[in-house]
Design a protein around this motif. Structure first.
Motif, PDB file in Angstrom:
ATOM      1  N   THR B  69       6.272 -32.198  57.955  1.00 19.94           N
ATOM      2  CA  THR B  69       5.083 -32.105  57.108  1.00 19.94           C
ATOM      3  C   THR B  69       4.764 -33.493  56.560  1.00 19.94           C
ATOM      4  N   ILE B  70       3.490 -33.662  56.226  1.00 20.13           N
ATOM      5  CA  ILE B  70       3.034 -34.964  55.768  1.00 20.13           C
ATOM      6  C   ILE B  70       3.074 -35.003  54.244  1.00 20.13           C
ATOM      7  N   VAL B  71       3.776 -35.978  53.717  1.00 18.98           N
ATOM      8  CA  VAL B  71       3.969 -36.064  52.268  1.00 18.98           C
ATOM      9  C   VAL B  71       3.449 -37.418  51.772  1.00 18.98           C
ATOM     10  N   PRO B  72       2.627 -37.418  50.733  1.00 17.34           N
ATOM     11  CA  PRO B  72       2.107 -38.683  50.210  1.00 17.34           C
ATOM     12  C   PRO B  72       3.145 -39.382  49.322  1.00 17.34           C
ATOM     13  N   LYS B 101       2.843 -28.479  45.846  1.00 19.70           N
ATOM     14  CA  LYS B 101       2.831 -29.627  46.747  1.00 19.70           C
ATOM     15  C   LYS B 101       4.096 -30.450  46.607  1.00 19.70           C
ATOM     16  N   TRP B 102       4.428 -31.135  47.695  1.00 17.47           N
ATOM     17  CA  TRP B 102       5.555 -32.060  47.660  1.00 17.47           C
ATOM     18  C   TRP B 102       5.004 -33.478  47.681  1.00 17.47           C
ATOM     19  N   VAL B 155       0.088 -37.917  39.945  1.00 17.08           N
ATOM     20  CA  VAL B 155      -0.558 -37.743  41.242  1.00 17.08           C
ATOM     21  C   VAL B 155      -2.071 -37.572  41.114  1.00 17.08           C
TER      22      VAL B 155
END
Lengths: 777, 162, 121
Positions: B69-72, B101-102, B155
């Motif tokens: 998964t894509i994590v910022p 969210k992660w 965030v």
């Protein structure tokens, strides 16, 4: 009660399938196909909806469905003719059923009289068929309804038996209550005389079980009356010779409780129930004599009423019958006449094919078991049901799809690793990789086919929408659907419903004109919205067309200027104006209308479609109509892309939107007065977007060493993206950015490359839209 | 790129912590120490680069691949307005969950696990706007001052226009 | 001995509820979605009791029962008709075809089990 919730989920799933089925059937019925099969299918759908609704106590839905079902039953058996009026009433009724289902699902309450008008019309139509019996008719509906369904689930659990009995007992009990004084001499003592007829056995009822049930009521004494048993020479194997007298005692025992035990055999036997102290007339000739003539060919009786010993002793089953009687599990009990040799044959016949010893007895039992064979019944306790489809949890399929997608990517990564050097040295490996590539592609196609569904499931929701819109707007609108069997990934289909709804609303609200206006324009009063689906290469095109007004460009432009979306000094082309309706926050409605308004515009359509890797294009012809085309990927799982570099970062561009690539040194750029650059390709001028500049990244490559990726999104003008490097083509799995972050302008999503790094997917259409805004700013 | 899983390691400790106390993962940015509640931390990994995200503020360092998964990744130093970190292999990304969210937070180093009493959390003094925006409170632990990070605030406002 | 029940209904909801109720009560449950499938299952398995809906596509419950009874092997197989019909009609048709008894939908779990025990040894 999570079980109940599970059942409900299953029920609502099923309802949505059934509603689709109804929509489909009625589309055909409206078109004149009024054959029995369709009517039966409609009846069954409503019947199933009602059945489930009853189980969950959705009484409003049950009531309405029941009235509707009754009408359908009349239509089905020809008592009511399926006129156009009845058809449109039914279509309306489907909508109401749908509303009831939705309300039940969301836990809302509909008005108590919701659908009452239609219900009354059902009654009126049905009553029309009944002539004078008006009162009786309406009485029947209410009575059935109250008795069967109004009690909620819980009440039914307790009262069910009594309810059934309440319907039947008075009728059944009447003769006795008149014959005999109601007051038993000894309360709780009863005498029962029970004489079964042949059909009791042929329906697999069994006196023994009835006695067992009676025994559960209280003290019991059963006496068999064997006087009618004939001499052995006259004994008819399937004749019924036995009757019983039973004495019963329990303090509170009532006649109705006793009669309830015989509920299933009512009419298949003679039953007399009298309180003790009353004389039972000796075997007063029960109506049809049980000594019927036996037809050997159809020896339909069974002997279960006799004791086990009697069964074993009885001369059983005629030999002639054997071929039609595949061997059951208990050959010994059922066919004691068989020799051991026969038995051995039976057993070997049910084992895998083996020649049958010819020495066996003349009985043709050695014939292979019909049908029981291949199904896998031999594997003992095998539960496999002989069906052609299985239902699989979508999660499981998704897991397979994801894994196959990753496999495809690993495979393409491996292939890329093969440079010329390796190829020359390891020819076997290369061949292996080629086979692997083919197999994975095949595997991928097969897996995707599992998840593919016809678009019908979304399309079938639209006719109702159009009907509602027509009613609300007072316009006359006809919906045509084409290509509804086109298959597309289930996940794409799920994302399709909202955009389609919105597009059709838009057409009905802004596109199609009032009947008068259409007339004055020389068009048919009835506006047409055409919804079609077709496959075009690796994409599916979904097109919504109408023959209405077309986009009012003047107003769109004015609004766009008012909202600051277009600068006053810029004159966009017609095509650019049309695309403006997708700009965020743009809505052409003068006042937010009840229909397509609600403050959201076509930008919702665009963002939904972009999310699944698709693109949207609109074309409009003033006064003639407009067409919105959705181009969707066949699957969401894997995307064919061109991997490029912008600055030091990897980006991918969907292959479906790329026309060609070229080196900047060979391209002809020109400046335009606004300061921007255009690219000249074969006499055409194409807008240039320097991706590095646009994304605020630093490019350290000489201008001539960079590359142009010429793109064309669905039907719109081309755009030239300038990137720093082109790495090659590959397949990627689309990953969401929004899952953990948010949508980023100019980026359609992300993907993970073979080296584990993230590459971003360029949103070509989004870059162009943004460009217009930037020019405006 | 060893990932250290904290949840298992500290399962026991978490269990004995009473209602009135909480456990923090403390990490440093320059001389400053900050903390987040341990229950929000999913894993800690060494910095290994990130793919930059266009059209975002400078404190968004980009995205990484976390097991598919894509994590910022947010640069906490930049978020506090002290300029972007120049990360090395010794820098650390703390992955945590914010709502559903992660996200990853880039810090200089993880220093400690602290057990503190809720009563010891003080309000952030008025004055520094960024501090009041991004901190939930301040804790003094062993005469060190630890800023309690408000992850939701960190965030927020990642987009360029936002 | 575990009793094996064949349930035949075109409604998944009803099949699921039957399955749940029956397997909780210790029955082994087999399923079919119409009469034709029902016959297939019946022929490839030893079934102790059948519960069938009436209104089904392909082959309805009445046809199904007639077919079962027409085969000599299944004359003593108890068949229960699932019905929402209050009109005596359907019930009578089902019985005439060879149905042993009936269960009125919506059914109560306890009642369902007791009805089964009423027709099976």
């Amino acid at each position: 009660m999570s079980d109940l919730d599970d059942f409900k989920a299953t029920y609502f799933d099923e309802c949505s399938e059934l509603m689709n089925e109804l929509e489909e059937q009625f589309a055909a019925i409206e078109g004149g196909e009024r054959d029995a099969d369709r009517l039966n299918a409609v009846f069954r759908a409503i019947h199933s909806i009602k059945g489930g609704a009853g189980a969950f106590g959705f009484s409003g839905l049950v009531g309405f469905a029941h009235a509707y079902e009754t009408l359908l039953d009349y239509v089905r058996d020809g008592r009511v003719e399926m006129t156009d009026d009845v058809v449109s009433l039914c279509i309306r009724a489907n909508d109401i059923v749908g509303d009831y289902i939705n309300a039940a699902q969301s836990g809302e309450e509909l008005a108590a009289d919701y659908g009452q008008e239609e219900k009354q019309r059902f009654d009126a139509i049905a009553r029309g068929q009944r002539g004078g019996d008006e009162d009786e008719w309406s009485g029947e509906i209410i009575e059935e309804f109250d008795i069967e369904f109004t009690p909620v689930r819980v009440e039914l659990a307790v009262d069910d038996g009594d309810v059934v009995e309440a319907v039947e007992a008075p009728v059944a009990a009447e003769p006795d209550t008149f014959d005999a004084p109601p007051m038993p001499v000894e309360p709780g003592h009863w005498e029962v005389r029970f004489t079964p007829y042949r059909q009791l056995y042929s329906r697999a009822n069994d006196p023994l079980l009835l006695f067992r049930e009676l025994a559960a009521l209280g003290e019991i004494n059963v006496r068999a009356i064997l006087t009618d048993i004939p001499a052995l020479s006259d004994f008819e194997p399937f004749g019924v010779y036995c009757s019983w007298e039973i004495s019963l005692f329990a303090p509170d025992l009532t006649e109705s409780a006793i009669r309830e035990v015989f509920e299933f055999v009512d009419g298949d036997c003679s039953i007399e129930v009298v309180p003790l102290g009353h004389v039972v007339p000796p075997a007063a000739a029960p109506a049809p004599a049980p000594v019927a003539v036996v037809q050997p060919a159809k020896a339909d009786e069974n002997l279960m009423a006799l004791t086990e010993d009697e069964v074993a002793a009885a001369p059983v089953r005629l030999v002639a019958e054997a071929p039609s009687a595949p061997v059951a599990a208990e050959p010994v009990a059922e066919e004691p006449a068989l020799s051991f040799a026969d038995l051995a044959n039976e057993i070997s016949a049910s084992a895998p094919p083996r020649p049958v010893p010819q020495a066996a007895a003349p009985k043709p039992a050695a014939a292979p078991k019909p049908a029981a064979g291949g199904e896998g019944g031999e594997e003992g306790g095998n539960r496999a049901v002989g069906v052609q489809s299985i239902r699989v949890d979508l999660d499981k399929v998704d897991r397979v799809v994801n894994m196959v997608s990753e496999l495809v990517i690993t495979q393409s990564m491996l292939t890329q690793q093969m440079d010329e050097n390796l190829r020359a040295r390891y020819t076997e490996l290369v061949r292996g990789l080629e086979v692997l590539a083919q197999t994975t592609r095949g595997l991928q196609d097969s897996v995707m086919a599992i998840r593919a569904q016809p678009v019908k499931s979304v399309f079938s929701r639209m006719p109702r929408l159009v009907r509602e819109l027509a009613t609300k707007t007072g316009k006359k609108i006809k919906l045509e659907t084409i290509g509804e069997n086109t298959e597309i990934d289930k996940t794409v289909i799920e994302q399709l419903s909202d955009p389609l709804t919105h597009m059709i609303r838009n057409s009905a609200d802004h596109g199609i004109e009032d009947p008068e206006k259409r007339k004055s324009r020389g068009k048919s009063e009835i506006g047409t919205i055409r919804l079609s689906a077709e496959q075009a290469g690796g994409n599916i095109l979904i097109i919504v067309e109408d023959d209405g007004n077309g986009i009012n460009r003047e107003r769109v432009l004015q609004l766009a200027r008012d909202k600051g979306l277009v600068a006053p000094d810029i004159t966009p082309t017609d095509e650019q104006i049309d695309q403006l309706i997708f700009a965020p926050g743009f809505s052409t409605a003068d006042a937010v209308s009840d229909i397509s308004g609600r403050g959201v515009g076509m930008d919702v359509v665009l963002s939904n479609i972009k999310k699944i890797g698709g693109s949207v294009h609109v074309r409009s012809w003033t006064g003639k109509g407009s067409r919105v085309t959705l181009r969707l990927p066949l699957t969401l799982a894997v995307l064919d892309v061109m991997l490029v570099k912008v600055g030091e970062s990897p980006y991918v561009v969907p292959l479906s939107s790329i026309v060609e690539t070229m080196q900047c040194s060979g391209a002809i750029f020109e400046r335009v007065p606004s300061g921007g650059q255009v690219l000249q390709v074969r006499g055409e001028y194409v807008q240039v977007i320097d991706v590095a500049q646009r994304f605020g990244m630093h490019s350290n490559k000489a201008p001539d060493d960079r590359f142009v990726v010429l793109c064309e999104s669905e039907g719109s003008q081309k755009v030239a993206l300038v990137v720093d490097d082109i790495i090659g083509q590959q397949q990627v799995v689309i990953k969401s950015l929004e899952e953990n972050f948010e949508q980023v302008e100019g980026i359609a999503g992300g993907t993970i490359l073979g080296d584990g790094n993230v590459a971003l997917i360029v949103d070509v259409q989004g870059l162009r839209v943004h460009q217009i805004h930037q020019n405006a700013a | 790129m060893e990932a250290l899983s904290l949840r298992e390691d500290n399962g026991d400790k978490t269990a004995v912590v009473g209602q009135n106390t909480l456990q923090l993962i403390a990490f440093s940015i320059g001389e400053q120490t900050y903390g987040v509640e341990i229950t929000t931390v999913r894993e800690i990994r060494a910095w290994n680069g990130a793919t930059p995200l266009p059209n975002t503020r400078d404190f968004v360092r980009g995205v990484i691949n976390l097991r598919g998964t894509i994590v910022p990744i947010f640069d906490l130093r930049a978020r506090f307005g002290d300029g972007q970190t120049s990360p090395t292999k010794n820098h650390v990304v703390v992955v945590m969950s914010v709502g559903d969210k992660w996200v990853g937070i880039l810090v200089d180093a993880v220093s400690d696990i602290l057990t503190v009493s809720r009563e010891d959390i003080h309000n952030v003094p008025e004055g520094n706007a960024i501090d009041t925006e991004l901190l939930n409170g301040i804790i003094t632990h062993d005469s060190r001052m630890v800023g309690l990070i408000d992850l939701h605030a960190v965030v927020n406002g990642a987009k360029l226009d936002g | 001995m575990t009793l094996r029940v064949l349930t035949v209904d075109d409604s998944r909801t009803i099949l699921a509820m039957l399955h749940h109720t029956l397997s909780n009560a210790g029955f082994e449950v087999l399923q079919a979605e119409d009469g034709k499938q029902g016959l297939d299952v019946l022929m490839s398995h030893d079934i102790d009791v059948v519960i069938t809906d009436i209104n089904m596509p392909v082959m309805d419950g009445i046809e199904f029962i007639k077919n079962v009874r027409a085969s000599g092997q299944y004359q003593s197989l108890p068949i229960l008709i699932l019905t929402t019909e209050t009109s005596q009609d359907k019930r009578d048709q089902g019985k005439a075809a060879g149905g042993t008894g009936w269960i009125v939908k919506p059914f109560d779990p306890d009642k369902l089990i007791s009805v089964i025990h009423r027709v099976v040894h």
